[in-house]
Write an enzyme that holds these catalytic residues in place. Structure first.
Site, PDB file in Angstrom:
ATOM      1  N   GLU A  40       0.764  -1.476  -0.075  1.00 48.75           N
ATOM      2  CA  GLU A  40       0.044  -0.058  -0.071  1.00 48.75           C
ATOM      3  C   GLU A  40       0.837   1.297   0.129  1.00 48.75           C
ATOM      4  OE1 GLU A  40      -3.622   1.727   2.842  1.00 48.75           O
ATOM      5  OE2 GLU A  40      -2.207   0.540   3.494  1.00 48.75           O
ATOM      6  N   LYS A 113      -9.771   1.778  -1.911  1.00 52.08           N
ATOM      7  CA  LYS A 113      -9.938   1.269  -0.757  1.00 52.08           C
ATOM      8  C   LYS A 113     -11.349   1.713  -0.213  1.00 52.08           C
ATOM      9  CE  LYS A 113      -7.517   1.029   3.375  1.00 52.08           C
ATOM     10  NZ  LYS A 113      -6.206   1.766   4.347  1.00 52.08           N
ATOM     11  N   CYS A 155      -5.178  -3.633   2.855  1.00 52.10           N
ATOM     12  CA  CYS A 155      -4.704  -3.311   4.050  1.00 52.10           C
ATOM     13  C   CYS A 155      -6.043  -3.433   5.092  1.00 52.10           C
ATOM     14  CB  CYS A 155      -4.222  -1.941   4.359  1.00 52.10           C
ATOM     15  SG  CYS A 155      -3.360  -1.821   5.994  1.00 52.10           S
TER      16      CYS A 155
END
Length: 276
Positions: A40, A113, A155
Site C-alpha cells: 500500500e 480502498k 490493508c
C-alpha cells in the site's frame, strides 16, 4: 507459479521510492517470478499536510507510468498501492488505489480502498485516513491472470470478512492485501487476520507490506509481508530484523494446493443457503 511478495519503506520522496521499486521488480523477474506484489502507498508515505500536493505532483503521475513500463520491460505482473487524485472536486483528498498491471504494462484493474483506517488507540496512535482519503464505492470482480483469479483489497479491508467472502463467491483464487499496517495492531492482529481470511475463503492470501520508520514522517509500519496458503498456514514471511532493506519472499502458489483444500474440506459446497 512463482510470485514475489515485497516489503519496503516508502518515504516522502517519490523518486526515491521509484528507484526501490525498480530494483524490486528487476530482482523478482530475475528470480523467476511471474508477478510481484508491492505494498500500500508504495508511491509515498508522508505527513497528512503533504498528501494532496504529492498526489497531484508530476512525479506521482510519472511513478505509475514507470511501473507500467517496468512491468512490460520485465514481462511481469505488478500489484501496487498508490495515491490517485479524483477526477473532479475534492482538492485536499485522494483515493487509496490498488492497481493491477499486466505483463504488457497495461492497468487492467484499479480498486479504491473501501474501509479507511480511522482509529484512536489508547496510549497509541490516532490515525484518521479519511482526512486525506476518499473512500471507494465498490468492489471490483476478481481478475483472471496466469496465476489464477486475483481479488483486489487493501490493508484495513482485511478486518471485514464480508469483502473477502464476496470475492470468493465471485471466483477468487487469490486475495491481495497490500498494506502499511500500524505496529501495535500489527503485533496483535496482522497474521491472525490474514490467516483467518485464507481459512474463510480457502484462497491464497498475499500481503505485501510497508516496514519500519518512514523517512520524512513520524509513522512506523509493522512489516512482516507474508503469504498464507488456502489451509491457513503462513508459508513465507519477510524478516522484520534490521537492517530493513527492501526485500521480498518468493513463493510458488500452485492452484493444485487450493483445489486439494477445497476438495477435502468443501465449505462452500455445504453452505446452508436455505438459512443465510
Amino acid at each position: 507459479m512463482w510470485v514475489a511478495v515485497a516489503q519496503m519503506t516508502s518515504g516522502a520522496v517519490i523518486r526515491d521510492n521509484l528507484a526501490v521499486v525498480q530494483q524490486l521488480i528487476s530482482r523478482a523477474a530475475q528470480s523467476g517470478a511471474r508477478a510481484i506484489f508491492l505494498p500500500e502507498a508504495t508511491d509515498f508515505i508522508a505527513p497528512p499536510a503533504q498528501v494532496a500536493e504529492l498526489t497531484r505532483s508530476p512525479d506521482n503521475a510519472a511513478f505509475v507510468e514507470q511501473v507500467c513500463a517496468l512491468a512490460k520491460q520485465h514481462d511481469i505482473w505488478v500489484s501496487v498501492g498508490v495515491h490517485e487524485p479524483p477526477e473532479m472536486g475534492e482538492p485536499t483528498r485522494c483515493y487509496n488505489t490498488h492497481l493491477l498491471v499486466n505483463a504488457e504494462g497495461q492497468i487492467c484493474e484499479r480498486y479504491r480502498k473501501l474501509h479507511l483506517y480511522d482509529v484512536n488507540i489508547h496510549s497509541g496512535p490516532s490515525i484518521l485516513e479519511s482526512r486525506t482519503t476518499i473512500p471507494g464505492t465498490r468492489l471490483v470482480p476478481p481478475v483472471q491472470t496466469p496465476m489464477g483469479r486475483i481479488g483486489l483489497l487493501t490493508c484495513y479491508d482485511m478486518r471485514f470478512p464480508e469483502v473477502s467472502l464476496t470475492l470468493r463467491h465471485q471466483g477468487a483464487d487469490i486475495l491481495t492485501f497490500p498494506s502499511a499496517f500500524a505496529v501495535r495492531t500489527g503485533a496483535a492482529h496482522w497474521s491472525t487476520l490474514l490467516q483467518a481470511r485464507a481459512i474463510d475463503t480457502q484462497c491464497w492470501v498475499l500481503a505485501a507490506a510497508q516496514v519500519g520508520l518512514h523517512p520524512g514522517s513520524t509513522r512506523t509500519s509493522w512489516g512482516h509481508a507474508l503469504v498464507v496458503d488456502p489451509w491457513g498456514s503462513v508459508v513465507a514471511q519477510c524478516s522484520d530484523m534490521p537492517p530493513l532493506a527492501p526485500t521480498f519472499c518468493l513463493v510458488d502458489i500452485g492452484l493444485g494446493t487450493m483445489q486439494k483444500v477445497r476438495t477435502e474440506m468443501p465449505l462452500w459446497d455445504q453452505r446452508r443457503s436455505d438459512v443465510y
